[in-house]
Write a protein that holds these residues in place. Structure first.
Motif, PDB file in Angstrom:
ATOM      1  N   LEU A   1       0.845  -1.194   0.000  1.00 18.51           N
ATOM      2  CA  LEU A   1       0.000   0.000   0.000  1.00 18.51           C
ATOM      3  C   LEU A   1       0.879   1.242   0.000  1.00 18.51           C
ATOM      4  O   LEU A   1       1.704   1.428   0.910  1.00 18.51           O
ATOM      5  N   ARG A   2       0.694   2.094  -1.017  1.00 17.36           N
ATOM      6  CA  ARG A   2       1.480   3.322  -1.115  1.00 17.36           C
ATOM      7  C   ARG A   2       0.550   4.531  -1.202  1.00 17.36           C
ATOM      8  O   ARG A   2      -0.128   4.735  -2.220  1.00 17.36           O
ATOM      9  N   PRO A   3       0.467   5.343  -0.141  1.00 19.72           N
ATOM     10  CA  PRO A   3      -0.333   6.567  -0.194  1.00 19.72           C
ATOM     11  C   PRO A   3       0.412   7.654  -0.964  1.00 19.72           C
ATOM     12  O   PRO A   3       1.600   7.890  -0.731  1.00 19.72           O
ATOM     13  N   LEU A   4      -0.267   8.324  -1.891  1.00 22.92           N
ATOM     14  CA  LEU A   4       0.365   9.315  -2.752  1.00 22.92           C
ATOM     15  C   LEU A   4      -0.364  10.647  -2.668  1.00 22.92           C
ATOM     16  O   LEU A   4      -1.582  10.683  -2.481  1.00 22.92           O
ATOM     17  N   LYS A   5       0.402  11.716  -2.855  1.00 18.08           N
ATOM     18  CA  LYS A   5      -0.176  13.042  -2.964  1.00 18.08           C
ATOM     19  C   LYS A   5       0.834  13.958  -3.631  1.00 18.08           C
ATOM     20  O   LYS A   5       1.839  14.329  -3.035  1.00 18.08           O
ATOM     21  N   GLY A   6       0.607  14.279  -4.878  1.00 15.29           N
ATOM     22  CA  GLY A   6       1.479  15.199  -5.574  1.00 15.29           C
ATOM     23  C   GLY A   6       2.741  14.558  -6.099  1.00 15.29           C
ATOM     24  O   GLY A   6       2.981  13.358  -5.959  1.00 15.29           O
ATOM     25  N   LEU A   7       3.554  15.393  -6.739  1.00 15.23           N
ATOM     26  CA  LEU A   7       4.794  14.942  -7.372  1.00 15.23           C
ATOM     27  C   LEU A   7       5.953  15.076  -6.401  1.00 15.23           C
ATOM     28  O   LEU A   7       6.680  16.062  -6.400  1.00 15.23           O
ATOM     29  N   ASP A   8       6.122  14.065  -5.576  1.00 16.43           N
ATOM     30  CA  ASP A   8       7.238  14.071  -4.631  1.00 16.43           C
ATOM     31  C   ASP A   8       8.570  14.013  -5.371  1.00 16.43           C
ATOM     32  O   ASP A   8       8.659  13.552  -6.505  1.00 16.43           O
ATOM     33  N   THR A   9       9.599  14.450  -4.662  1.00 17.73           N
ATOM     34  CA  THR A   9      10.951  14.290  -5.179  1.00 17.73           C
ATOM     35  C   THR A   9      11.242  12.823  -5.451  1.00 17.73           C
ATOM     36  O   THR A   9      10.991  11.961  -4.615  1.00 17.73           O
TER      37      THR A   9
ATOM     38  N   TYR B   1       8.592  16.104   2.019  1.00 17.53           N
ATOM     39  CA  TYR B   1       8.546  14.684   1.706  1.00 17.53           C
ATOM     40  C   TYR B   1       7.339  14.413   0.828  1.00 17.53           C
ATOM     41  O   TYR B   1       7.293  13.455   0.111  1.00 17.53           O
ATOM     42  N   GLU B   2       6.316  15.263   0.908  1.00 19.18           N
ATOM     43  CA  GLU B   2       5.140  15.172   0.059  1.00 19.18           C
ATOM     44  C   GLU B   2       4.735  16.604  -0.253  1.00 19.18           C
ATOM     45  O   GLU B   2       3.775  17.137   0.276  1.00 19.18           O
ATOM     46  N   PRO B   3       5.494  17.301  -1.114  1.00 20.01           N
ATOM     47  CA  PRO B   3       5.423  18.741  -1.127  1.00 20.01           C
ATOM     48  C   PRO B   3       4.389  19.371  -2.025  1.00 20.01           C
ATOM     49  O   PRO B   3       4.095  20.541  -1.846  1.00 20.01           O
ATOM     50  N   LEU B   4       3.864  18.678  -3.022  1.00 19.16           N
ATOM     51  CA  LEU B   4       3.063  19.344  -4.017  1.00 19.16           C
ATOM     52  C   LEU B   4       1.595  18.964  -3.917  1.00 19.16           C
ATOM     53  O   LEU B   4       1.191  18.055  -3.206  1.00 19.16           O
ATOM     54  N   ASP B   5       0.790  19.702  -4.681  1.00 18.21           N
ATOM     55  CA  ASP B   5      -0.629  19.419  -4.796  1.00 18.21           C
ATOM     56  C   ASP B   5      -1.321  19.448  -3.457  1.00 18.21           C
ATOM     57  O   ASP B   5      -2.145  18.576  -3.127  1.00 18.21           O
ATOM     58  N   ILE B   6      -1.022  20.441  -2.643  1.00 18.11           N
ATOM     59  CA  ILE B   6      -1.628  20.592  -1.344  1.00 18.11           C
ATOM     60  C   ILE B   6      -3.104  20.974  -1.511  1.00 18.11           C
ATOM     61  O   ILE B   6      -3.443  21.848  -2.297  1.00 18.11           O
ATOM     62  N   ALA B   7      -3.942  20.354  -0.775  1.00 17.29           N
ATOM     63  CA  ALA B   7      -5.373  20.616  -0.909  1.00 17.29           C
ATOM     64  C   ALA B   7      -5.687  22.057  -0.547  1.00 17.29           C
ATOM     65  O   ALA B   7      -5.125  22.628   0.394  1.00 17.29           O
ATOM     66  N   GLN B   8      -6.617  22.639  -1.281  1.00 17.58           N
ATOM     67  CA  GLN B   8      -7.028  24.016  -1.022  1.00 17.58           C
ATOM     68  C   GLN B   8      -8.268  23.997  -0.135  1.00 17.58           C
ATOM     69  O   GLN B   8      -9.244  23.316  -0.411  1.00 17.58           O
ATOM     70  N   ASP B   9      -8.219  24.778   0.926  1.00 19.58           N
ATOM     71  CA  ASP B   9      -9.383  24.867   1.806  1.00 19.58           C
ATOM     72  C   ASP B   9     -10.468  25.736   1.166  1.00 19.58           C
ATOM     73  O   ASP B   9     -10.141  26.623   0.415  1.00 19.58           O
TER      74      ASP B   9
END
Length: 480
Positions: free
Chosen positions: A74-82, A472-480
């Protein structure tokens, strides 16, 4: 003139006698503590040498699909990590015949999906699945979630759909070598001739090893911290094994075990049965924690009486261009979480760091034996650095390259100097920023979402919010 002088001498002698015993006790106690910390340091260094300088190939690496225990990755992903492509590809190329991969994103527009689809096309024979479990609107409304932890929410669909009992959860910033899974399953199932009386291994974890792809100041500090002092103490505590100590970058455990715990850390035999109560056992029970990985490990240890083990592999953490402020606030966040989980250990943490420990011990030795401060401190810091460099060499498989040795030692020195100020800053508050959201850390490491109405020290000093990326998971941060 002689009478006042005699009186002063008498007063001085009386005060000296009055404080002699407390000084002796404090100085002796300081030396005992110094010896204890050095014992842990040497233990961690030896553990690193013994475990990581040789990586034998597991028999499971060449076992048939029917004879190798099945594993769901299981790999949780969010955005284009390094280094995201290489990180994910390392799971597709495992030397293991019986595994499936779940690549989980919360939003169908996540930038990581392009990388995921490229890898699935490149490795058509690998049993890989894309899980788009939640949308941002669901997360904000609180529906279809099991807690405030976005990583747990992101993994729930894959957790329910996984067809194998053994689960391997890896963060998106982690890259592993091809033999990692086989060796980890070896550690989890144990040798075939193990004693029946020995406690079963419930979780296999991997020490994080940072490597910077861009050498910003924060990146260098992160390398100097994770690859030396952190690894040294992490390995020492796990070698002593008196309690759970796990960082959740890469964890392997059984779902059947996880379904029996609820995060209370109370032995299952002392609790009334809670079978059938929804959302109170299994992965869903840990959605209320920020450090769900640490709590899962603790629950398996304390509630079921299981133990942990390390394979001879590291979890390679790709660090991008991390600024100094990002490094500081990352450390602040986890000190504040630990403060609510292991208060006593967090309070004594400064006394395990080289500068405060060395300074206090120098005072003690000067009082007891007249040892010059400069002499002791020179020996102390030199030996401390040598041990840390040896730990680095064990984990990396090579010594710090000569061309970057000076910059590494400079970053190591700065990390040591910053340890106490960061700890003091962390102790002053309970709010943390993680993945673009603010949380208040509550008792036992539970968290609740909070708004942006309360200013942090960073905002008070700079007039703006601190950087929200984790690096470590820097991009595509959710917008409130």
């Amino acid at each position: 003139m002689s009478e006042p002088l005699s009186g002063n001498i008498a007063t001085y002698s009386s005060n000296d006698v009055q404080f002699a015993l407390p000084k002796l006790v404090l100085s002796s106690g300081c030396l005992l503590w110094y010896t204890f910390i050095w014992s842990l340091s040497v233990l961690g260094c030896r553990a690193a040498r013994k475990r990581y300088r040789l990586q034998p190939r597991s028999p499971l690496a060449s076992a048939s699909r029917t004879s190798a225990p099945g594993v769901s990755i299981l790999r949780p992903l969010k955005g284009l990590d390094t280094n995201l492509y290489e990180n994910l590809e390392s799971t597709f190329t495992q030397e293991y015949s019986n595994f499936e991969i779940f690549l989980c994103v919360a939003d169908e527009h996540d930038q990581a999906l392009g990388v995921v689809r490229d890898l699935i096309s490149k490795y058509p024979n690998v049993d890989a699945h894309v899980i788009i479990g939640m949308s941002i609107s669901w997360l904000e409304s609180g529906s279809d979630t099991v807690g405030v932890n976005p990583k747990v929410n992101n993994l729930m669909c894959a957790y329910k759909q996984a067809k194998h009992d053994i689960l391997w959860v890896l963060d998106s910033n982690v890259m592993v070598v091809p033999g990692t899974l086989a060796r980890s399953v070896d550690a989890l199932i144990g040798p075939p001739n193990s004693k029946p009386s020995s406690r079963r291994i419930g979780l296999v974890h991997h020490v994080p090893f940072a490597w910077a792809t861009e050498y910003a100041l924060g990146s260098r500090l992160e390398e100097a911290f994770l690859n030396t002092n952190h690894a040294k103490m992490y390995l020492a505590i796990n070698a002593v094994a008196i309690d759970s100590c796990v960082v959740g970058k890469s964890n392997l455990y059984r779902r059947s075990d996880l379904e029996r715990v609820d995060g209370s850390l109370k032995p299952s035999s002392s609790r009334p049965s809670q079978e059938g109560l929804p959302g109170e056992r299994g992965l869903a029970a840990f959605g209320r924690f920020l450090a769900e990985d640490n709590m899962i490990a603790g629950a398996l240890w304390h509630e079921l009486g299981l133990r942990h083990d390390l394979s001879c592999d590291v979890a390679r953490n790709a660090v991008g261009s991390m600024t100094l402020s990002a490094y500081v606030w990352r450390r602040v966040r986890w000190v504040r979480v630990r403060k609510r989980m292991v208060f006593a250990a967090t309070m004594v943490e400064p006394l395990t760091e080289s500068i405060l420990l060395g300074g206090l011990t120098s005072l003690a030795l000067h009082h007891l034996a007249g040892v010059p401060h400069w002499l002791f401190l020179s020996i102390h810091f030199t030996l401390w650095l040598i041990v840390d460099l040896d730990v680095f060499a064990s984990l990396a498989g090579y010594s710090v390259p000569a061309g970057s040795r000076l910059s590494f030692i400079s970053a190591w020195s700065m990390r040591e100097l910053l340890a106490l100020p960061i700890w003091l800053l962390a102790i002053l508050g309970n709010e943390v920023e993680w993945r673009g959201r603010r949380y208040e850390v509550l008792r036992n490491g539970e968290v609740r979402r909070v708004g942006n109405s309360n200013f942090t020290l960073w905002e008070w000093l700079t007039g703006r919010t601190k950087p929200q990326s984790d690096y470590y998971e820097p991009l595509d941060i959710a917008q409130d």
